[in-house]
Design an enzyme around this catalytic site. Sequence first.
Site, short mmCIF file in Angstrom:
data_model
loop_
_atom_site.label_atom_id
_atom_site.label_comp_id
_atom_site.label_asym_id
_atom_site.label_seq_id
_atom_site.Cartn_x
_atom_site.Cartn_y
_atom_site.Cartn_z
N ASP A 145 0.84 -1.20 0.00
CA ASP A 145 0.00 0.00 0.00
C ASP A 145 0.88 1.25 0.00
OD1 ASP A 145 -2.33 1.46 0.03
OD2 ASP A 145 -2.72 1.16 2.17
N GLU A 171 2.60 5.01 -4.14
CA GLU A 171 2.58 5.98 -5.25
C GLU A 171 3.90 6.78 -5.39
OE1 GLU A 171 -1.14 4.50 -4.32
OE2 GLU A 171 0.10 5.69 -2.96
N ASP A 185 -9.40 2.74 -2.19
CA ASP A 185 -10.31 3.14 -1.12
C ASP A 185 -11.65 3.61 -1.67
OD1 ASP A 185 -8.21 2.55 0.51
OD2 ASP A 185 -7.66 4.62 0.92
#
Length: 1001
Positions: free
Chosen positions: A495, A498, A668
Amino acid sequence: MSSWRWKWLQVVSLLAPLVVQAQESASPGASLSTSFRPVFTVPASADVGKTLLPNVKDPQAVDAQTVCPGYKASNVQSSDTGLSADLTLAGPACNVYGTDINSLRLTVEYQTDSRLHVEIVPSHLDSSNRSNYLISPEYVARPSQENGAASSSDLTFSWSNDPSFSFEVTRNSTGDAIFSTAGWKLVFEDQFIEFVTTEPTDYNVYGLGEVIHGLRLGNNLTRTIYAADVGDPIDRNLYGSHPFYLDTRYFQAEDDGSYTYITANDSAGDGSYISHSHGVYLRNAHGQEVLMRADNITWRTIGGSIDLYFFSGPSQPEVTKQYQDVIGYPAMQQYFTFGFHQCRWGYENWSRVENVVDTYTDFGIPLENIWTDIDYMNQYRDFDNDRGRYDYETGRDFLKRLHDGGRHYIPIIDAAIYIPNPENASDTYETFDRGNATDAWVLNPDGSTYIGDVWPGYTVFPDVLSDAGIEFWANELVIYHEKFGSDGYDGAWIDMNEAASFCSGSCGSGNLTLNPVHPSFKLPGEPGNVIYEYPEGFNLTNATEAASASAASSSQAAAASSTAISAPSTSTSYFRSSPTPGVRNVNYPPYVIDHVQNGADLSVHAISPNATHTDGIQEYDVHNLYGHSLLKATYLGLSRVFPGKRPFIIGRSTFPGSGKVAGHWGGDNASKWYYMYFSIPQALSFSLFGIPMFGTDTCGFNGNSDEELCNRWMSLSALFPFYRNHNTLSAIPQEAYVWASVIDATKAALNVRFQLLPYMYTLFHLANTKGDTVMRALAWEFPNDPSLADADRQFFLGHDILVTPVLEQGATSVDGVFPGNGNGSGNNASQNELYYDWYTQSPISPSLTGNVTISAPLGHIPVYIRGGAVLATQPMALTTREARKLPWSVLVALDASGSANGYLYLDDGESLDPEVIKEVEFESDGSTLTAKVMGGFEDGVPLANVTVMGTQKAPNGEVRLNGQMVGEGAYDSVGKTFRITGLEDATKKIGAWGSDWRLEW
């Protein structure tokens, strides 16, 4: 003292009453407390950058097409494999959003007969500027010339200098220009590239992710491509970057043999149509935008080069394979990964996790994999468990019981690494120490360590473009697994890659004595951020509870409004950056992309663009590659943890080629009906991107779910490759056993899924070895039907399974089509496709054309088998390990001609390179079924029964297997099915697939 640190001290003094301990009620599984002092909360201003006005929204923006001169081609050298040329500015430099590059080099390669490569780069490249323009093949695959030639390719490259350089790519078989920059100027600056292609009216383009949008993108959309940590907004840039699109064009056959381009709206049921599809891939990792307008597509990037690949198709399956020939075929997954996964943010400790597993078992709901979110971590730190709630000794015991039961465990791992407080002797962290000793971190321009802010506080970021960073990350995965002994984790959930940062710039530099710090925002469940949101229509089914939640939400909003600081002005002042000749402004490029973060500032909520990687490469040039690179490093690490086994990775930020090493979840999302709908085009888009292992947070991540939505969503996701239920901290529970109707719906859907697991596993084998897709749009299976161009509320699972879910609150039926039966498909109407109801095994009437209303009461998802399929199935069990031991069945769904065929692939379910495999090819003519068996893998499981659908009359004679009378046959004259049972005794000795066989009836 730095000005930044002085500002922090001022904030500390002003906000001292607000310095708080992390709330136990908000995050019982991840306290931020230390033995040093209360935790400081980072002010929200830390994640605020400059306010920029995106170019596409700026009325003052200069149109580069009107002021730039374009280029002229010269020194053109041609051969049968391609051409090269020099491109020189055709007039005075415009320098509109950067510095014009005066001299460019054009290279065209017919790499294969279906792939054309067009590259335009600066003529003068050296070590000082190479990374500004080119992506190293170490980071992203770069194909080379193979056996292609202009004389045999279906694509032709042509060019013109009138009035300036332009080029066109034409499909030879149709004469159709699939890409044409004629009439447009090429703009190539150090921080801005623009090229435009003309498109036909109402074109059909798909891809260009990551975005939450309908499958067909339309012609009034700007697709920004820049990796961002943001909670699933509609039509904005998200976690991944996929600069690839599929373009499908429909044509109507005329009486004279010619073909005329038509739009989907132009098609009528009596026409004869064909389609041609092609693909376009821009191998560029910079921030970029694709402006989709009525008659053209404009591609703009803020750096890099033009590195284009054209794929001739001529249909989606060929385009996808040709694209994956470049980026790599998807990873083969372990069998267990296709079981059901359960997770949530908020599982307090190992006992709670085990209770979830046990409760699924108590209710008879198959659960294969249990996940933990950041709750398990020691103060949110990677590779380190909380000793009180998730200690290793208890974990080892639990995981042994879990593994003994055939189940698996996957933890979340974030991209950032906590950096200890230098003034707190108790604040030690060996993971950081090991990385620091090998210079594994991303740096500031001055060579100091770049320090951002993520869940544990101030953090550093592994430089996964460097050997040191890659080795550090892979090694930590090994060390962490060893902490559990032989029973550790079974995969990795990556997670925040980015990579996300909760502040703008290196905000931790000079402030480490404040560590650990609380994020600048309230966690779900903290005072002022209590979750009161429910799905649409909740007020219709739960009026009292909805009214209470609405009132509480209003009170919370009013309280927040009363304490908010009023804005000093209602006007907005935008920061504008002007180009400086010869100097790149990477933090504030003159061209502003429509980035989703506040103010469109690239440094907000992310690593700053001026951060540096190995060899001085700037984040600006490789930002979209960070997540992909971390997934590759994770794959390396898991390959060491599990030698010889397929690593299981689910990652958030992806790039072309990520599917070789990982799957992806949709991020999400929220507990809303529209997010359930969007999960289908999301999944289909990732099929195009070569990442078939896709699923969304079933029942929704943000907000509270409810019984009806969760019922429908658990049914839908059961037909996706990756099937996981996950929700946020402090939201109401939404495990499948929470509501009685959801228990029933989940078990019913899992019963379908388990029977299809051998089929799904086979589909992944074909994706891994041939580049096939797993989830498929209706238009891909019926490419000559224009009416299906934007169909994205149904989908095919492989070739043989049609899924038509309910996607609207309160509905007890759903409209769907049965493609191939005259659904506006003109010449396709004669196909007479047959479909069979999965549950009744009865045929659907061929006369059902167009939209058909299908009964779908709550708990039921319509699923159909396409005529012509042969499927090998196994019954449901609590785990896939147990299911693989149960007897086989075969479903034969005859097509209109009375025949069917199928394919089954088997292996040990885990080996990266299995020593033995099994392949079975099935053929049926309506009165026989043959199985041709290849390979040495043996599961030893017998064949129990065979069901033949579409049998028009009762068979005469006996049932024989390889000439020997076996079993019993029963004919259903209403459902037109013939069921053969009692085959176990005849097949138990060598198993169902021990050798070739022929079944006759």
